[in-house]
Motif scaffolding. Structure first.
Motif, short mmCIF file in Angstrom:
data_model
loop_
_atom_site.label_atom_id
_atom_site.label_comp_id
_atom_site.label_asym_id
_atom_site.label_seq_id
_atom_site.Cartn_x
_atom_site.Cartn_y
_atom_site.Cartn_z
N PRO A 1 0.82 -1.23 0.00
CA PRO A 1 0.00 0.00 0.00
C PRO A 1 0.85 1.27 0.00
O PRO A 1 0.86 2.05 0.95
N ILE A 2 1.56 1.49 -1.10
CA ILE A 2 2.51 2.60 -1.20
C ILE A 2 2.13 3.52 -2.36
O ILE A 2 1.93 3.06 -3.49
N GLY A 3 2.02 4.82 -2.09
CA GLY A 3 1.82 5.82 -3.12
C GLY A 3 0.57 5.60 -3.95
O GLY A 3 -0.47 5.12 -3.47
N ASP A 4 0.66 5.94 -5.26
CA ASP A 4 -0.49 5.84 -6.14
C ASP A 4 -0.91 4.41 -6.42
O ASP A 4 -2.01 4.16 -6.91
N HIS A 5 -0.03 3.45 -6.14
CA HIS A 5 -0.39 2.04 -6.34
C HIS A 5 -1.61 1.68 -5.49
O HIS A 5 -2.53 1.02 -5.97
N LYS A 6 -1.61 2.12 -4.25
CA LYS A 6 -2.75 1.85 -3.37
C LYS A 6 -4.01 2.52 -3.90
O LYS A 6 -5.10 1.93 -3.91
N THR A 7 -3.86 3.76 -4.37
CA THR A 7 -5.02 4.50 -4.88
C THR A 7 -5.65 3.79 -6.07
O THR A 7 -6.88 3.66 -6.17
N ILE A 8 -4.83 3.31 -6.99
CA ILE A 8 -5.33 2.61 -8.18
C ILE A 8 -6.06 1.33 -7.78
O ILE A 8 -7.16 1.04 -8.28
N ILE A 9 -5.44 0.55 -6.90
CA ILE A 9 -6.06 -0.71 -6.47
C ILE A 9 -7.41 -0.45 -5.81
O ILE A 9 -8.41 -1.11 -6.11
N ASP A 10 -7.45 0.52 -4.90
CA ASP A 10 -8.68 0.80 -4.15
C ASP A 10 -9.76 1.43 -5.03
O ASP A 10 -10.94 1.10 -4.91
N THR A 11 -9.36 2.34 -5.92
CA THR A 11 -10.33 3.07 -6.73
C THR A 11 -10.97 2.19 -7.79
O THR A 11 -12.19 2.22 -8.00
N PHE A 12 -10.15 1.38 -8.47
CA PHE A 12 -10.65 0.64 -9.61
C PHE A 12 -10.89 -0.85 -9.32
O PHE A 12 -11.32 -1.59 -10.21
N GLN A 13 -10.61 -1.27 -8.07
CA GLN A 13 -10.87 -2.66 -7.67
C GLN A 13 -10.21 -3.65 -8.62
O GLN A 13 -10.86 -4.51 -9.23
N VAL A 14 -8.87 -3.52 -8.72
CA VAL A 14 -8.11 -4.37 -9.64
C VAL A 14 -7.16 -5.32 -8.89
O VAL A 14 -6.30 -5.95 -9.51
N GLY A 15 -7.30 -5.40 -7.59
CA GLY A 15 -6.44 -6.27 -6.80
C GLY A 15 -6.65 -6.01 -5.32
O GLY A 15 -7.68 -5.47 -4.91
N LEU A 16 -5.65 -6.39 -4.53
CA LEU A 16 -5.69 -6.20 -3.09
C LEU A 16 -4.40 -5.51 -2.65
O LEU A 16 -3.34 -5.77 -3.20
N THR A 17 -4.50 -4.64 -1.65
CA THR A 17 -3.30 -4.08 -1.04
C THR A 17 -3.02 -4.82 0.26
O THR A 17 -3.94 -5.25 0.96
N ALA A 18 -1.72 -4.97 0.54
CA ALA A 18 -1.34 -5.71 1.75
C ALA A 18 0.04 -5.29 2.20
O ALA A 18 0.98 -5.25 1.39
#
Length: 268
Positions: free
Chosen positions: A198-215
């Motif tokens: 869950p670092i930087g824009d990677h977390k934002t993309i995952i959460d916004t577009f539901q394309v994976g999980l952050t951990a």
């Protein structure tokens, strides 16, 4: 025009190396990273962190824009897992988590997860790396490491499709907070869900577009296991990933934004 795609200088930046053959080069690069943005008529940043950094050093807001990487949807085809594995001779029943990249850093995060998941393989698409092999030995997963070596561009989508899940492990440092890793866009183009730190824009993309999980590192194993054991969730996130790659991160859409910014700067 200045393009800013990496956090280069300072603690935790890409340029933060213990030893350097020519220290003066590092000093110049540290100075020029910021000076080049201040001298530019326009600054294109790849991430929200670098966009804010440009503003913080004194770049006028109207001369700074954030435009992310695009997804290579014309290069990367979506293959069913079974088809890709048949073509490449990979066992169908093998659970595989994939990683793509020339630079193969922070792999201890995913290897620590696989140490807890006794039957999951790690596919590293990229040059064979002795350091990564040694890391795998230290975590006891050497016999579950598949280093593909270089893969021809036209076969890249086929290799990515062999993975059930992709991974993007990132340590919490300036270089990772400032970047938007191109590999995430490749994963999305391939229609694969990703487990991401869950670092930087990677977390934002995952959460916004539901394309994976952050951990976080200590939750990487449960996140990987959740996707591997839940085919409905895995397939839904994979579909979201491809759709988002084709729309939000399509190169034609991003090029229009870039051209509009250039025109505005030229008119001013």
């Amino acid at each position: 025009m200045a393009d800013w795609a990496d956090w280069w200088s300072g603690p935790g930046g890409i340029n933060d190396v213990p030893t350097r053959r020519v220290p003066a080069v590092g000093k110049f690069e540290e100075w020029w990273e910021l000076e080049s943005k201040l001298r530019a008529d326009g600054v294109v940043t790849i991430s929200t962190v670098l966009h804010q950094r440009a503003l913080d050093i004194g770049c006028p807001r109207e001369r700074v824009i954030q435009i992310p990487n695009g997804a290579e949807t014309s290069l990367i085809r979506c293959y069913p897992v079974s088809e890709a594995r048949t073509q490449l001779g990979v066992p169908q029943e093998r659970p595989i988590i994939g990683f793509l990249g020339m630079s193969q850093g922070d792999m201890e995060i995913v290897m620590g997860a696989l140490e807890q998941l006794g039957n999951v393989w790690l596919m590293v698409v990229g040059p064979k790396n002795a350091r990564v092999l040694e890391q795998a030995r230290s975590f006891g997963i050497e016999d579950r490491l598949w280093q593909t070596d270089f893969v021809p561009e036209e076969k890249l989508g086929l290799y990515l499709a062999c993975a059930d899940v992709m991974c993007l492990p990132l340590a919490d440092r300036a270089a990772n907070r400032g970047r938007l890793s191109g590999k995430l866009l490749y994963y999305m183009a391939a229609g694969r869900p990703t487990v991401v730190s869950p670092i930087g824009d990677h977390k934002t993309i995952i959460d916004t577009f539901q394309v994976g999980l952050t951990a976080a590192a200590d939750a990487f194993a449960p996140a990987v296991d959740r996707l591997l054991t839940n085919s409905e969730l895995r397939e839904r996130l994979g579909r979201n990933a491809r759709r988002t790659a084709e729309t939000e991160f399509s190169w034609p859409r991003l090029i229009v934004q870039l051209e509009a910014f250039y025109q505005r700067i030229l008119q001013n």
